[in-house]
Design a protein around this motif. Structure first.
Motif, PDB file in Angstrom:
ATOM      1  N   SER A   1       1.056  -1.293   6.444  1.00  0.00           N
ATOM      2  CA  SER A   1       2.860  -1.053   5.932  1.00  0.00           C
ATOM      3  C   SER A   1       2.589  -2.475   4.787  1.00  0.00           C
ATOM      4  O   SER A   1       1.829  -2.697   4.239  1.00  0.00           O
ATOM      5  CB  SER A   1       3.529  -1.909   7.023  1.00  0.00           C
ATOM      6  OG  SER A   1       2.508  -3.595   7.454  1.00  0.00           O
ATOM      7  N   ILE A   2       4.157  -1.917   3.880  1.00  0.00           N
ATOM      8  CA  ILE A   2       4.033  -2.649   3.212  1.00  0.00           C
ATOM      9  C   ILE A   2       5.145  -3.255   2.881  1.00  0.00           C
ATOM     10  O   ILE A   2       6.719  -2.287   2.940  1.00  0.00           O
ATOM     11  CB  ILE A   2       3.661  -1.619   1.762  1.00  0.00           C
ATOM     12  CG1 ILE A   2       3.648  -2.398   0.364  1.00  0.00           C
ATOM     13  CG2 ILE A   2       4.449  -0.540   1.779  1.00  0.00           C
ATOM     14  CD1 ILE A   2       2.911  -1.833  -0.457  1.00  0.00           C
ATOM     15  N   THR A   3       5.949  -4.739   2.566  1.00  0.00           N
ATOM     16  CA  THR A   3       6.917  -4.772   2.587  1.00  0.00           C
ATOM     17  C   THR A   3       7.636  -4.205   1.491  1.00  0.00           C
ATOM     18  O   THR A   3       7.600  -3.743   0.274  1.00  0.00           O
ATOM     19  CB  THR A   3       7.031  -6.643   3.074  1.00  0.00           C
ATOM     20  OG1 THR A   3       6.860  -6.653   1.445  1.00  0.00           O
ATOM     21  CG2 THR A   3       6.046  -6.945   4.084  1.00  0.00           C
ATOM     22  N   SER A   4       8.614  -5.223   1.687  1.00  0.00           N
ATOM     23  CA  SER A   4       9.723  -4.375   0.200  1.00  0.00           C
ATOM     24  C   SER A   4       9.754  -5.844  -1.035  1.00  0.00           C
ATOM     25  O   SER A   4       9.371  -4.739  -2.149  1.00  0.00           O
ATOM     26  CB  SER A   4      11.273  -5.247   0.539  1.00  0.00           C
ATOM     27  OG  SER A   4      11.257  -6.325   0.867  1.00  0.00           O
ATOM     28  N   GLY A   5       8.370  -6.634  -0.710  1.00  0.00           N
ATOM     29  CA  GLY A   5       8.134  -7.242  -1.668  1.00  0.00           C
ATOM     30  C   GLY A   5       7.189  -6.544  -2.132  1.00  0.00           C
ATOM     31  O   GLY A   5       5.938  -7.096  -3.281  1.00  0.00           O
ATOM     32  N   GLY A   6       6.260  -5.901  -1.406  1.00  0.00           N
ATOM     33  CA  GLY A   6       4.545  -5.379  -1.574  1.00  0.00           C
ATOM     34  C   GLY A   6       4.131  -5.843  -0.705  1.00  0.00           C
ATOM     35  O   GLY A   6       2.589  -5.438  -1.899  1.00  0.00           O
ATOM     36  N   SER A   7       3.768  -6.835   0.002  1.00  0.00           N
ATOM     37  CA  SER A   7       2.567  -7.036   0.984  1.00  0.00           C
ATOM     38  C   SER A   7       2.301  -6.582   1.589  1.00  0.00           C
ATOM     39  O   SER A   7       3.626  -5.581   2.231  1.00  0.00           O
ATOM     40  CB  SER A   7       3.211  -8.808   1.310  1.00  0.00           C
ATOM     41  OG  SER A   7       3.909  -9.486   0.259  1.00  0.00           O
TER      42      SER A   7
END
Length: 117
Positions: free
Chosen positions: A50-56
């Motif tokens: 998975s990848i968050t909107s912030g790129g994590s």
């Protein structure tokens, strides 16, 4: 209506590579955590990455070091680069978009990945 459309699946030999893409439409893509899940025959669906909107990013232990998730917010697309593929990676791969603020999930239709010699 939100749409997530996966592509890039197929048949590959062990040790090979594939890149999956998931193109989103009719959603504020940047506000969603995007994930790749898979379901192998006879098994439950599991989170791959998975990848968050912030790129994590977050990865299942079974794919760490082999798979890379990335996103291009300008293209409303999330990718899964899969290297060193193994037969046990064979599954239908699904893209999911999750919005924590509105508590909504959207799923794609899935794309088959088969790793076999």
């Amino acid at each position: 209506q939100v749409q997530l459309v996966e592509s890039g699946g197929g048949l590959v030999q062990p040790g090979g590579s594939l890149r999956l893409s998931c193109a989103a439409s009719r959603m504020t893509f940047g506000g969603y955590t995007m994930g790749w899940y898979r379901r192998a025959l006879g098994k439950q669906r599991e989170l791959v990455a998975s990848i968050t909107s912030g790129g994590s990013t977050n990865y299942a232990d079974s794919v760490k070091g082999r798979f890379t998730i990335s996103r291009d917010n300008a293209k409303n697309t999330v990718y899964l680069q899969m290297n060193s593929l193994k037969p046990e990676d064979t599954a239908v791969y699904y893209c999911k978009g999750h919005n924590e603020l509105f508590k909504v999930d959207y799923w794609g239709q899935g794309t088959q990945v088969t790793v076999s010699s």
